[in-house]
Design a protein around this motif. Structure first.
Motif, PDB file in Angstrom:
ATOM      1  N   GLN A   1      -2.763   0.843  -3.798  1.00 46.27           N
ATOM      2  CA  GLN A   1      -2.225  -0.471  -3.451  1.00 46.27           C
ATOM      3  C   GLN A   1      -2.006  -1.265  -4.723  1.00 46.27           C
ATOM      4  OE1 GLN A   1      -5.274  -2.093  -0.860  1.00 46.27           O
ATOM      5  NE2 GLN A   1      -6.071  -3.359  -2.503  1.00 46.27           N
TER       6      GLN A   1
ATOM      7  N   THR B   1       0.872  -1.172   0.000  1.00 41.94           N
ATOM      8  CA  THR B   1       0.000   0.000   0.000  1.00 41.94           C
ATOM      9  C   THR B   1       0.907   1.219   0.000  1.00 41.94           C
ATOM     10  OG1 THR B   1      -0.125   0.129   2.412  1.00 41.94           O
ATOM     11  CG2 THR B   1      -1.822  -1.186   1.301  1.00 41.94           C
TER      12      THR B   1
ATOM     13  N   MET C   1       1.113  -4.949   2.550  1.00 41.67           N
ATOM     14  CA  MET C   1      -0.318  -5.122   2.808  1.00 41.67           C
ATOM     15  C   MET C   1      -0.526  -6.146   3.924  1.00 41.67           C
ATOM     16  SD  MET C   1      -1.818  -5.171  -1.080  1.00 41.67           S
ATOM     17  CE  MET C   1      -3.533  -5.337  -0.613  1.00 41.67           C
TER      18      MET C   1
END
Length: 166
Positions: A49, A32, A165
């Motif tokens: 992302q 991200t 992430m």
């Protein structure tokens, strides 16, 4: 004797520096980030992302006129969500969609080709192969993106707050 020791230490230092570039592995998926995209005279600030599966999602924070627009790009598909509508925009009618496609193309190419990380002036980077649409992605020592330049599309991206992430 001092000259020989100096030469040995110099060679060890140079070999150590050259090895550093080879040890950097780009981390371009499963992340991200925040990004500032500059496209000609337009600036878009986005949250984004890039999933491990290769899906790029950008949500506009600025400019205010399209704040909240979400673009999702994967392989041959581009989807926009804005004000409750979901549609496939034409890039000539929505410049931001073209920006997302170009950024996706560069990142996907870098992931697919897995180019060698190069170093110059203490900066790590990867770039496109010759005869391709040129791009250059600067990386941290950890392999996270810092910036991307795609001159053929007049696009630059500055990345910040990059993280893995969850």
């Amino acid at each position: 004797m001092k000259r020989i020791l100096s030469l040995v230490f110099s060679l060890v230092f140079l070999c150590g520096c050259a090895g550093t570039a080879a040890n950097v592995k780009p981390v371009l998926t499963g992340i991200t980030f925040e990004t500032k995209l500059t496209f000609y005279n337009e600036v878009f600030c986005c949250s984004g992302q890039m999933s491990k599966e290769g899906v790029l999602t950008l949500t506009v924070n600025e400019p205010e006129t399209i704040k909240g627009m979400k673009l999702t790009v994967e392989k041959e598909s581009l989807t926009a969500e804005f004000l409750g509508l979901t549609y496939s925009p034409k890039t000539e009618k929505l410049p931001f969609a073209g920006v997302a496609e170009v950024l996706y193309s560069a990142i996907s190419d870098a992931v697919y080709r897995n180019p060698q990380v190069k170093t110059q002036d203490n900066t790590f980077f990867i770039e496109s192969a010759e005869n391709d649409k040129y791009y250059k992605i600067a990386l941290t020592e950890s392999g996270f993106p810092i910036s991307a330049e795609i001159p053929s599309a007049a696009l630059t991206a500055e990345f910040s707050n990059v993280s893995i992430m969850k």
